[in-house]
Design a protein around this motif. Structure first.
Motif, PDB file in Angstrom:
ATOM      1  N   GLU A 147      -9.816  -4.087   9.109  1.00 51.59           N
ATOM      2  CA  GLU A 147      -9.944  -5.393   8.449  1.00 51.59           C
ATOM      3  C   GLU A 147     -10.875  -5.334   7.239  1.00 51.59           C
ATOM      4  N   SER A 148     -11.953  -4.573   7.351  1.00 53.04           N
ATOM      5  CA  SER A 148     -12.951  -4.496   6.273  1.00 53.04           C
ATOM      6  C   SER A 148     -12.399  -3.864   5.005  1.00 53.04           C
ATOM      7  N   VAL A 149     -11.496  -2.941   5.157  1.00 55.21           N
ATOM      8  CA  VAL A 149     -10.879  -2.302   3.990  1.00 55.21           C
ATOM      9  C   VAL A 149     -10.198  -3.363   3.132  1.00 55.21           C
ATOM     10  N   PHE A 150      -9.474  -4.259   3.778  1.00 57.10           N
ATOM     11  CA  PHE A 150      -8.782  -5.318   3.034  1.00 57.10           C
ATOM     12  C   PHE A 150      -9.752  -6.367   2.501  1.00 57.10           C
ATOM     13  N   GLN A 170      -5.613   3.618   8.775  1.00 60.48           N
ATOM     14  CA  GLN A 170      -4.300   3.116   8.355  1.00 60.48           C
ATOM     15  C   GLN A 170      -4.398   2.259   7.099  1.00 60.48           C
ATOM     16  N   SER A 171      -5.341   1.354   7.082  1.00 58.90           N
ATOM     17  CA  SER A 171      -5.471   0.465   5.927  1.00 58.90           C
ATOM     18  C   SER A 171      -5.919   1.231   4.684  1.00 58.90           C
ATOM     19  N   VAL A 174      -5.103   4.359   4.001  1.00 53.04           N
ATOM     20  CA  VAL A 174      -3.897   5.053   3.544  1.00 53.04           C
ATOM     21  C   VAL A 174      -2.989   4.087   2.779  1.00 53.04           C
ATOM     22  N   MET A 175      -2.818   2.888   3.318  1.00 51.80           N
ATOM     23  CA  MET A 175      -1.948   1.916   2.661  1.00 51.80           C
ATOM     24  C   MET A 175      -2.443   1.573   1.259  1.00 51.80           C
ATOM     25  N   LEU A 176      -3.752   1.383   1.121  1.00 49.16           N
ATOM     26  CA  LEU A 176      -4.293   1.031  -0.196  1.00 49.16           C
ATOM     27  C   LEU A 176      -4.241   2.199  -1.170  1.00 49.16           C
ATOM     28  N   ILE A 177      -4.421   3.404  -0.688  1.00 48.55           N
ATOM     29  CA  ILE A 177      -4.284   4.572  -1.566  1.00 48.55           C
ATOM     30  C   ILE A 177      -2.848   4.649  -2.079  1.00 48.55           C
ATOM     31  N   GLY A 178      -1.889   4.378  -1.203  1.00 48.46           N
ATOM     32  CA  GLY A 178      -0.487   4.374  -1.618  1.00 48.46           C
ATOM     33  C   GLY A 178      -0.179   3.287  -2.625  1.00 48.46           C
ATOM     34  N   LYS A 179      -0.805   2.147  -2.455  1.00 49.40           N
ATOM     35  CA  LYS A 179      -0.521   1.000  -3.325  1.00 49.40           C
ATOM     36  C   LYS A 179      -1.244   1.089  -4.670  1.00 49.40           C
ATOM     37  N   TYR A 180      -2.503   1.525  -4.659  1.00 51.37           N
ATOM     38  CA  TYR A 180      -3.317   1.474  -5.877  1.00 51.37           C
ATOM     39  C   TYR A 180      -3.739   2.841  -6.412  1.00 51.37           C
ATOM     40  N   GLY A 181      -3.504   3.884  -5.653  1.00 44.83           N
ATOM     41  CA  GLY A 181      -3.958   5.208  -6.063  1.00 44.83           C
ATOM     42  C   GLY A 181      -2.991   5.893  -7.014  1.00 44.83           C
ATOM     43  N   ALA A 182      -3.372   7.025  -7.456  1.00 46.47           N
ATOM     44  CA  ALA A 182      -2.551   7.821  -8.350  1.00 46.47           C
ATOM     45  C   ALA A 182      -1.775   8.855  -7.540  1.00 46.47           C
ATOM     46  N   ILE A 183      -0.745   9.386  -8.137  1.00 44.87           N
ATOM     47  CA  ILE A 183       0.057  10.417  -7.498  1.00 44.87           C
ATOM     48  C   ILE A 183      -0.801  11.625  -7.126  1.00 44.87           C
ATOM     49  N   ASP A 184      -1.967  11.764  -7.747  1.00 46.75           N
ATOM     50  CA  ASP A 184      -2.889  12.869  -7.446  1.00 46.75           C
ATOM     51  C   ASP A 184      -3.275  12.912  -5.970  1.00 46.75           C
ATOM     52  N   TYR A 185      -3.183  11.788  -5.278  1.00 44.38           N
ATOM     53  CA  TYR A 185      -3.593  11.722  -3.876  1.00 44.38           C
ATOM     54  C   TYR A 185      -2.471  12.096  -2.911  1.00 44.38           C
ATOM     55  N   ALA A 186      -1.261  12.241  -3.407  1.00 43.51           N
ATOM     56  CA  ALA A 186      -0.097  12.458  -2.547  1.00 43.51           C
ATOM     57  C   ALA A 186      -0.208  13.728  -1.694  1.00 43.51           C
ATOM     58  N   SER A 187      -0.571  14.841  -2.277  1.00 44.04           N
ATOM     59  CA  SER A 187      -0.591  16.089  -1.498  1.00 44.04           C
ATOM     60  C   SER A 187      -1.662  16.050  -0.411  1.00 44.04           C
ATOM     61  N   SER A 188      -2.789  15.400  -0.680  1.00 43.17           N
ATOM     62  CA  SER A 188      -3.827  15.276   0.350  1.00 43.17           C
ATOM     63  C   SER A 188      -3.374  14.361   1.474  1.00 43.17           C
ATOM     64  N   LEU A 189      -2.731  13.251   1.124  1.00 46.38           N
ATOM     65  CA  LEU A 189      -2.218  12.342   2.154  1.00 46.38           C
ATOM     66  C   LEU A 189      -1.134  13.012   2.989  1.00 46.38           C
ATOM     67  N   PRO A 235      -0.497  11.232  14.406  1.00 49.57           N
ATOM     68  CA  PRO A 235       0.164  10.072  15.003  1.00 49.57           C
ATOM     69  C   PRO A 235      -0.509   8.722  14.719  1.00 49.57           C
ATOM     70  N   GLU A 236      -1.794   8.728  14.408  1.00 51.83           N
ATOM     71  CA  GLU A 236      -2.489   7.453  14.159  1.00 51.83           C
ATOM     72  C   GLU A 236      -2.182   6.881  12.777  1.00 51.83           C
ATOM     73  N   VAL A 237      -1.745   7.714  11.849  1.00 51.36           N
ATOM     74  CA  VAL A 237      -1.519   7.234  10.475  1.00 51.36           C
ATOM     75  C   VAL A 237      -0.200   7.688   9.861  1.00 51.36           C
ATOM     76  N   SER A 238       0.630   8.403  10.602  1.00 55.65           N
ATOM     77  CA  SER A 238       1.827   9.017  10.007  1.00 55.65           C
ATOM     78  C   SER A 238       2.760   8.010   9.337  1.00 55.65           C
ATOM     79  N   ILE A 239       3.035   6.892   9.978  1.00 58.94           N
ATOM     80  CA  ILE A 239       3.926   5.889   9.375  1.00 58.94           C
ATOM     81  C   ILE A 239       3.335   5.398   8.057  1.00 58.94           C
ATOM     82  N   HIS A 240       2.047   5.187   8.045  1.00 56.76           N
ATOM     83  CA  HIS A 240       1.372   4.666   6.856  1.00 56.76           C
ATOM     84  C   HIS A 240       1.366   5.700   5.729  1.00 56.76           C
TER      85      HIS A 240
END
Length: 178
Positions: A63-66, A102-103, A105-120, A127-132
């Motif tokens: 919740e705090s991330v959001f 999870q949150s 990961v979601m924000l990195i996907g939404k606001y981050g740069a493609i530079d973060y893709a390989s690390s994600l 299993p705790e974050v795979s869908i995200h």
């Protein structure tokens, strides 16, 4: 003690003027999360239909991330590769943050740069974050991990997760063809 950490976060956000100040926001948030992990270890929410339980710190971090970080990332000048997103990624890679990641990961996907893709992508099998992670990679339009995602979906046993992954996979497949 947690109130002190929240106060530090709010102070660093109110002093935020440029990208250089993002490191102070992250540091305050990281200290807050470390306090939560050590003090909020009780069960917060029982998992439904075989879903895993949530511990107090996971729910509060989620919740705090959001609440604290997303409003900053909504400002265009703070999007893309920067120290706040670098820090958020470092938290994503630490298993002790559990489902609270999870949150992030979601924000990195939404606001981050493609530079973060390989690390994600290293978290596709977590299993705790795979869908995200799969969702974040899709938002980033990163197709370089297509085969790993396909393999992850085939190995999934949980119906809900498999259903979500298949929808994302279909979106990726369509993008890959175009």
């Amino acid at each position: 003690m947690t109130n002190t950490f929240i106060e530090n976060i709010n102070n660093s956000i109110s002093n935020l003027k440029s990208k250089d100040d993002l490191s102070f926001v992250f540091k305050a948030f990281e200290e807050y999360c470390a306090d939560l992990i050590s003090t909020r270890t009780g069960l917060s929410m029982k998992g439904v239909d075989g879903a895993p339980d949530w511990y107090g710190y996971e729910r509060i971090i989620w919740e705090s991330v959001f609440k604290y970080l997303e409003p900053i990332l909504k400002i265009k000048k703070f999007r893309g590769k920067n120290e706040l997103l670098d820090g958020m990624l470092s938290l994503c890679l630490k298993k002790e943050y559990g489902k609270g990641r999870q949150s992030l990961v979601m924000l990195i996907g939404k606001y981050g740069a493609i530079d973060y893709a390989s690390s994600l992508a290293r978290l596709i099998d977590d299993p705790e974050v795979s869908i995200h992670v799969i969702g974040a990679l899709t938002q980033m339009k990163d197709l370089s991990h297509y085969e790993k995602i396909k393999k992850n979906i085939r190995g999934e046993k949980t119906y809900i997760k498999k259903n979500i992954c298949q929808k994302v996979y279909k979106e990726i497949s369509t993008s890959k063809i175009e």
